[in-house]
Design a protein around this motif. Structure first.
Motif: not given
Length: 281
Positions: A230, A238, A241, A244, A251-253, A261, A264, A272-273, A276
């Motif tokens: 990431c 993941r 996770a 997001f 951007y953070w996860l 945090e 990303v 990542i999207k 998830m």
């Protein structure tokens, strides 16, 4: 003619056994009062009866399917072939045996004698229908067993893929290797010449260090699709996770059980999207 030859190659044994059964039945139970006194003559006469049954059965079995297929629509073919051939076999063999008994064996054909003839001539179509049905059920059973086995293999494969698997994190000095379950590892972060491995142990998030690069660890984790890069400094699992989000143009996860945090990079946002969404699915 070729159809008859092909049939005889396939069903010669079955039709022969049916004819032999009729021969033995008429020999031992004597359903007809034959005027023949000599045993050899009786054997020859009864063998002729069995031969008539054999010939009629073979001819009908060979000719009827083609005749029915040509004369009937597709929806009626199976019915005609299945039941029409048996009825035709019964009628032709009954008439043939009645003539044979009357004109060769000199037997008076009465209602009682004709009834016995019909009962005997019912044996071939009933036996053939039973054998055909048994073959169909056997083939269907084999197909169902094969489908069950394939489904079981697919289920086993899916179950095996979803089960936690051990992964060994290799250190450059090969003395400090660490083995953990994939379900325990939450994320990894680069720390100069080391990699920090954050994992669950006894309900708490703990950290272990190995001397290696994050790029090498990423290669090591290729067989484990749950782990995704990431950021240039982080690899996450993941499965942990939770959310997001974007904050301060970055951007953070957020990972389950982690207090910090996880950054990303923009180049990994889409990845990542998708990861998830797949994990939730």
């Amino acid at each position: 003619m070729s159809r008859l030859v092909q049939l005889l190659k396939e069903d010669i044994r079955t039709i022969s056994l049916i004819s032999l059964g009729i021969f033995l039945f008429t020999l031992f139970f004597e359903p007809f009062s034959l005027p023949l006194q000599a045993f050899e003559s009786r054997l020859v006469f009864l063998a002729g009866m069995a031969g008539i049954v054999f010939l009629v059965t073979a001819v009908v079995r060979a000719a009827f399917p083609q005749t029915a297929a040509a004369a009937a629509e597709h929806s009626l073919r199976n019915v005609l072939i299945s039941y029409g051939s048996g009825f035709t076999m019964l009628v032709l063999s009954s008439v043939a045996l009645a003539f044979y008994l009357r004109f060769v064996g000199s037997v008076n054909i009465s209602f009682y004698v004709m009834f016995r003839i019909i009962l005997i001539c019912m044996a071939p179509p009933v036996a053939l229908r039973t054998i055909s049905r048994w073959k169909e059920l056997t083939a269907r059973n084999a197909t169902l067993l094969s489908e069950k086995e394939n489904a079981g293999q697919r289920t086993d494969g899916a179950t095996e893929a979803s089960l936690p698997r051990p992964v060994e994190f290799i250190s450059e000095n090969f003395n400090d290797n660490i083995t953990l379950l994939t379900s325990e590892v939450v994320y990894m972060r680069s720390a100069d010449n080391y990699v920090e491995i954050y994992h669950h142990e006894e309900g708490q998030l703990k950290k272990k260090l190995i001397r290696n690069t994050l790029s090498n660890v990423e290669l090591l984790l290729k067989p484990f699709p749950a782990f995704i890069r990431c950021h240039r400094t982080c690899i996450v699992n993941r499965e942990f996770a939770e959310s997001f989000y974007s904050k301060d143009h970055n951007y953070w996860l957020h990972l389950q059980g982690a207090n910090e945090e996880i950054p990303v990079s923009r180049q990994y946002v889409l990845k990542i999207k998708e990861a998830m969404a797949k994990g939730k699915g």
